[in-house]
Write a protein that holds these residues in place. Sequence first.
Motif, mmCIF file in Angstrom:
data_model
loop_
_atom_site.group_PDB
_atom_site.id
_atom_site.type_symbol
_atom_site.label_atom_id
_atom_site.label_comp_id
_atom_site.label_asym_id
_atom_site.label_seq_id
_atom_site.Cartn_x
_atom_site.Cartn_y
_atom_site.Cartn_z
ATOM 1 N N GLN A 115 0.820 -1.215 0.000
ATOM 2 C CA GLN A 115 0.000 0.000 0.000
ATOM 3 C C GLN A 115 0.853 1.264 0.000
ATOM 4 O O GLN A 115 0.353 2.340 -0.346
ATOM 5 C CB GLN A 115 -0.910 0.027 1.225
ATOM 6 N N ALA A 164 -5.469 -1.733 -0.477
ATOM 7 C CA ALA A 164 -6.328 -1.783 0.714
ATOM 8 C C ALA A 164 -7.747 -2.203 0.369
ATOM 9 O O ALA A 164 -8.483 -2.707 1.234
ATOM 10 C CB ALA A 164 -6.345 -0.419 1.404
ATOM 11 N N VAL A 222 -10.240 5.957 14.368
ATOM 12 C CA VAL A 222 -9.807 5.012 13.349
ATOM 13 C C VAL A 222 -9.948 3.598 13.915
ATOM 14 O O VAL A 222 -10.045 3.401 15.125
ATOM 15 C CB VAL A 222 -8.354 5.267 12.901
ATOM 16 N N ARG A 279 -6.147 -0.540 10.588
ATOM 17 C CA ARG A 279 -5.106 0.308 9.985
ATOM 18 C C ARG A 279 -3.709 -0.146 10.403
ATOM 19 O O ARG A 279 -2.727 0.116 9.690
ATOM 20 C CB ARG A 279 -5.289 1.766 10.391
ATOM 21 N N ARG A 334 -2.864 -3.368 11.238
ATOM 22 C CA ARG A 334 -2.607 -4.696 10.713
ATOM 23 C C ARG A 334 -1.998 -5.649 11.748
ATOM 24 O O ARG A 334 -1.005 -6.333 11.475
ATOM 25 C CB ARG A 334 -1.744 -4.605 9.449
ATOM 26 N N PRO A 340 -0.710 3.412 8.137
ATOM 27 C CA PRO A 340 -1.812 3.763 9.037
ATOM 28 C C PRO A 340 -2.572 5.031 8.643
ATOM 29 O O PRO A 340 -3.702 5.245 9.102
ATOM 30 C CB PRO A 340 -1.110 3.938 10.390
ATOM 31 N N ASN A 341 -1.970 5.863 7.789
ATOM 32 C CA ASN A 341 -2.676 7.056 7.309
ATOM 33 C C ASN A 341 -3.681 6.739 6.208
ATOM 34 O O ASN A 341 -4.470 7.607 5.820
ATOM 35 C CB ASN A 341 -1.674 8.080 6.770
ATOM 36 N N ASP A 380 -6.974 5.168 4.736
ATOM 37 C CA ASP A 380 -8.291 4.688 5.131
ATOM 38 C C ASP A 380 -8.562 3.394 4.377
ATOM 39 O O ASP A 380 -8.666 3.404 3.146
ATOM 40 C CB ASP A 380 -9.350 5.734 4.796
ATOM 41 N N PRO A 381 -8.693 2.258 5.068
ATOM 42 C CA PRO A 381 -8.867 0.995 4.348
ATOM 43 C C PRO A 381 -10.190 0.890 3.601
ATOM 44 O O PRO A 381 -10.319 0.057 2.706
ATOM 45 C CB PRO A 381 -8.778 -0.058 5.460
ATOM 46 N N ALA A 392 -5.467 8.663 1.619
ATOM 47 C CA ALA A 392 -4.570 8.928 2.740
ATOM 48 C C ALA A 392 -4.742 10.351 3.250
ATOM 49 O O ALA A 392 -4.979 11.285 2.481
ATOM 50 C CB ALA A 392 -3.118 8.704 2.322
#
Length: 291
Positions: free
Chosen positions: A58, A65, A183, A187, A189, A232-233, A235-236, A241
């Motif tokens: 990603q 994602a 969140v 994010r 994982r 982590p920034n 959005d899945p 981002a």
Amino acid sequence: MSAEPIAADVQATIAQLWVYPVKSCAGISLTEVELTDTGLLYDRAWMVVDADGEFVTQRELPRMALIQTAFKMGQLVLRAPGMLALHLALDAAEGPLQVRVWDDEVQAYDMGDLAAQWFSDFLGQPLRLARFDPEVRRVCSLKWTGGREAVTQFADGFSLLVTSTASLDELNTRLGAAGHGPVEMLRFRPNVVLAGVEAHDEDRVGAMRIGTGDGASALIEPVKPCGRCPIPNIDPATATASPEVNDTLQVYRQDPRLNGAITFGMNAIVLEGDGQVLRVGQPVSADWKFD
């Protein structure tokens, strides 16, 4: 009957279990999963690579994602917006394929032209899907394992990632104070998410004993803080981002063990329990670790 937790400094339970069959694609939340010496069964067993065999994630292709994964009737099923589902037998593999993940070059299996075309079409560049060869031993960093030989498949570097619900709650409290929305844990994982501990207690403990039932147990050990890249920034749900997650972590999660890099969660290795089944709700015990 579950094994009784061993008297220890920290008592917790497993709140969530996650596997990510294809590296950097969406994960699967499970109520139970087999533990193996490389981590959770089928975790990062597949990996997308470019035309040179180099792994992609990603970081370069955030649309990864959006690729959803599921297990169904002995198959790994992949779905993505605008694509027909791709069904892959869990035991399927074709010819050999040399691949690279970070600094490790390993022999893997190619998953064939259909899978390659599916990923290439959705992600917009020539790609192939590799399957980890279980005969290969990809050894985790001996520096961080204290010289003990632990192995993983296509994870970044270690067998497991351990976090806690309290750690996410702390982050979301800080995000809310800054005017941002909360969140979700996915994010970050993780594989094993703990409940019943304080925020970031996973950073401060030694080996974790997991009671797996009938007096049996597994033993995993956090060995290295997980330094955080930009993932982590992302959005899945949308693959877009924005910087608020890592910006917020920057304020309070700079870790001197990684030269000030921001961290969230702990990379862990499997010491005992190959073949044991981990389940949500199982007891976890550990002692504080003093360096």
